[in-house]
Design an enzyme around this catalytic site. Structure first.
Site, mmCIF file in Angstrom:
data_model
loop_
_atom_site.group_PDB
_atom_site.id
_atom_site.type_symbol
_atom_site.label_atom_id
_atom_site.label_comp_id
_atom_site.label_asym_id
_atom_site.label_seq_id
_atom_site.Cartn_x
_atom_site.Cartn_y
_atom_site.Cartn_z
ATOM 1 N N ASN A 174 0.875 -1.169 0.000
ATOM 2 C CA ASN A 174 0.000 0.000 0.000
ATOM 3 C C ASN A 174 0.913 1.221 0.000
ATOM 4 O O ASN A 174 1.391 1.654 1.045
ATOM 5 C CB ASN A 174 -0.908 -0.024 1.229
ATOM 6 C CG ASN A 174 -1.866 1.153 1.284
ATOM 7 O OD1 ASN A 174 -1.733 2.125 0.557
ATOM 8 N ND2 ASN A 174 -2.843 1.063 2.172
ATOM 9 N N ARG B 14 -2.797 -1.894 -3.248
ATOM 10 C CA ARG B 14 -3.912 -0.956 -3.117
ATOM 11 C C ARG B 14 -3.752 0.127 -4.182
ATOM 12 O O ARG B 14 -2.706 0.753 -4.297
ATOM 13 C CB ARG B 14 -3.912 -0.300 -1.741
ATOM 14 C CG ARG B 14 -5.020 0.754 -1.594
ATOM 15 C CD ARG B 14 -4.719 1.693 -0.460
ATOM 16 N NE ARG B 14 -5.754 2.732 -0.333
ATOM 17 C CZ ARG B 14 -5.523 3.946 0.126
ATOM 18 N NH1 ARG B 14 -4.311 4.294 0.475
ATOM 19 N NH2 ARG B 14 -6.507 4.823 0.223
ATOM 20 N N HIS C 216 -12.189 4.452 0.032
ATOM 21 C CA HIS C 216 -12.062 3.583 1.217
ATOM 22 C C HIS C 216 -12.825 2.266 1.022
ATOM 23 O O HIS C 216 -13.255 1.641 1.991
ATOM 24 C CB HIS C 216 -12.560 4.286 2.488
ATOM 25 C CG HIS C 216 -11.690 5.426 2.921
ATOM 26 N ND1 HIS C 216 -12.200 6.651 3.306
ATOM 27 C CD2 HIS C 216 -10.349 5.547 3.016
ATOM 28 C CE1 HIS C 216 -11.218 7.469 3.632
ATOM 29 N NE2 HIS C 216 -10.074 6.821 3.455
ATOM 30 N N ARG D 232 -7.470 17.758 4.476
ATOM 31 C CA ARG D 232 -8.369 17.998 3.343
ATOM 32 C C ARG D 232 -9.662 18.667 3.811
ATOM 33 O O ARG D 232 -10.138 18.405 4.901
ATOM 34 C CB ARG D 232 -8.684 16.681 2.635
ATOM 35 C CG ARG D 232 -7.524 16.139 1.813
ATOM 36 C CD ARG D 232 -7.836 14.762 1.254
ATOM 37 N NE ARG D 232 -7.113 13.723 1.964
ATOM 38 C CZ ARG D 232 -7.360 12.421 1.838
ATOM 39 N NH1 ARG D 232 -8.325 12.007 1.038
ATOM 40 N NH2 ARG D 232 -6.663 11.552 2.519
ATOM 41 N N GLU E 28 -7.710 -3.682 5.694
ATOM 42 C CA GLU E 28 -7.650 -3.553 4.239
ATOM 43 C C GLU E 28 -6.640 -4.509 3.639
ATOM 44 O O GLU E 28 -6.827 -5.016 2.525
ATOM 45 C CB GLU E 28 -7.294 -2.106 3.872
ATOM 46 C CG GLU E 28 -8.368 -1.100 4.260
ATOM 47 C CD GLU E 28 -7.878 0.328 4.232
ATOM 48 O OE1 GLU E 28 -8.388 1.112 3.424
ATOM 49 O OE2 GLU E 28 -6.975 0.651 5.033
#
Length: 391
Positions: A8, A92, A180, A240, A379
């Site tokens: 990832n 990912r 996500h 963000r 994940e």
């Protein structure tokens, strides 16, 4: 023994893990390299049980780029994983566009397609591709598999997928993708295992971390997400903005004279919790601060979560369970309490005692119509499963 490697790659980080291959991959070790490209590059490796196996700084050569970081990761993996035999590598990838709704083997053609999606995820996609190229160079001939953050949301109904723009832009790919997805995929599966009834019900999942979003699921399928065309929309995040009136963008350009690059830097890297507080993007730092600006940033973060709970509940026709996950969702007692306070009108009643008890899965009061849960996400396991399947 055959192994699955998961990667990832972020803009300055590399998460990696090794799983024993099988019908259900079993994690052996997990690692993280941070601050790639800086003198502060650092590596940590843990066993499946959580024991720290490596914790050290990387040399300027090892931490100079993702290629060097991957070489450093492989060196420690070979030292701690007996007979390391990588048969498949799972990556990912943040954006799969309209084309990819399932994990895909990486070929020259698929990599070219992913490169075309860089404008849709300018901060994430290049880092993902860098990790892919580094892995291909390190493991020529080994199956490489891409898993997409957007894939879980590709079955959204049209009204949850579109913007109020001329149809030609929707056809060009300007639509709500959601992100996500691997986290939500894992939670959907875990919830189905824990409680099949809830797994088939109306569930809102709050993935709260430095990047934060929420997803409304029905029957384990994503119906609506707070993130849209980019990973900027919805909740405020570490750096963000979250939801922003598009008129603000016009103001930045027309009145402030900001360029596209300057606006991108502002809304991706200098806003959110960091920008609002003027202190930090780290929720732990903000929770420990007595500065009123830190409290204001936290309050706004939680208020937006509450607002999105209402919107997602409307999209899925009610709510049976609210699940917290991600670094903040799993670990912050304060944020969970603030989010649930005042939400009795929708059926959410928190048990403060259960919420404050580490390791509890169900943290709602016994008489709460909506079950409130904490489920750690994984994940990497979702990536490993896909890599094993396509090996």
């Amino acid at each position: 023994m055959a192994h699955i490697l998961t990667l990832n790659a972020g803009s300055s980080s590399l998460k990696f893990g090794v799983f024993e291959a099988g019908d259900e991959p079993a994690e052996l070790v997990a690692g993280l390299i941070e601050n790639i490209g800086s003198p502060d590059a650092h590596m940590r490796l843990k066993s499946e049980a959580g024991a720290v196996l490596e914790d050290r700084d990387l040399s300027s050569v090892e931490g100079a780029d993702h290629g060097g970081a991957l070489k450093a990761a492989l060196a420690v993996l070979k030292a701690h994983v007996s007979g390391l035999d990588v048969v498949s590598i799972g990556h990912r990838v943040v954006h799969g566009g309209m084309e990819f709704s399932e994990p895909a083997k990486l070929t020259a053609d698929t990599i070219a397609q992913l490169e075309e999606l860089v404008p849709l995820a300018p901060l994430h996609q290049p880092a993902n591709l860098t990790g892919i190229h580094a892995a291909i160079a390190a493991f020529p001939g080994v199956t490489q598999v891409a898993c997409f953050d957007t894939a879980f949301h590709r079955k959204h109904p049209f009204v949850q997928d579109t913007f109020g723009l001329p149809k030609e832009y929707y056809d060009k790919g300007v639509r709500r993708y959601g992100f996500h997805g691997m986290s939500y995929d894992y939670i959907a599966g875990a919830l189905a295992d824990m409680s099949p009834e809830l797994g088939m019900g109306r569930v809102i999942v709050a993935h709260l971390g430095n990047g934060a979003s929420m997803c409304g699921m029905k029957g384990g399928v994503s119906v609506s997400s707070t993130m849209g065309f980019s990973a900027l929309d919805g909740l405020p995040m570490g750096t963000r903005t979250g939801q922003l009136d598009p008129g603000v963008m016009l103001y930045f350009m027309q009145q402030e004279g900001l360029s596209a690059d300057e606006i991108s830097d502002l809304i991706y890297k200098k806003s959110g919790l960091k920008g609002m507080s003027g202190i930090s993007n780290d929720m732990r730092t903000l929770e420990a601060s007595d500065d009123p600006a830190a409290s204001e940033a936290i309050d706004y973060f939680c208020s937006r979560i509450q607002r999105e709970i209402g919107g997602l509940a409307a999209a899925i026709g009610g709510v049976d369970a609210l699940v917290f996950t991600g670094g903040i969702g799993e670990n912050s007692v304060t944020i969970r309490e603030k989010v649930c306070t005042g939400m009795e009108w929708i059926g959410i009643t928190l048990s403060n005692d259960l919420n404050a008890t580490r390791g509890e899965t169900v943290i709602s009061a016994a008489d709460s119509p909506v079950q409130v849960m904490v489920i750690p996400t994984n994940e990497e396991l979702v990536i490993a499963r896909a890599a094993a399947k396509l090996a």
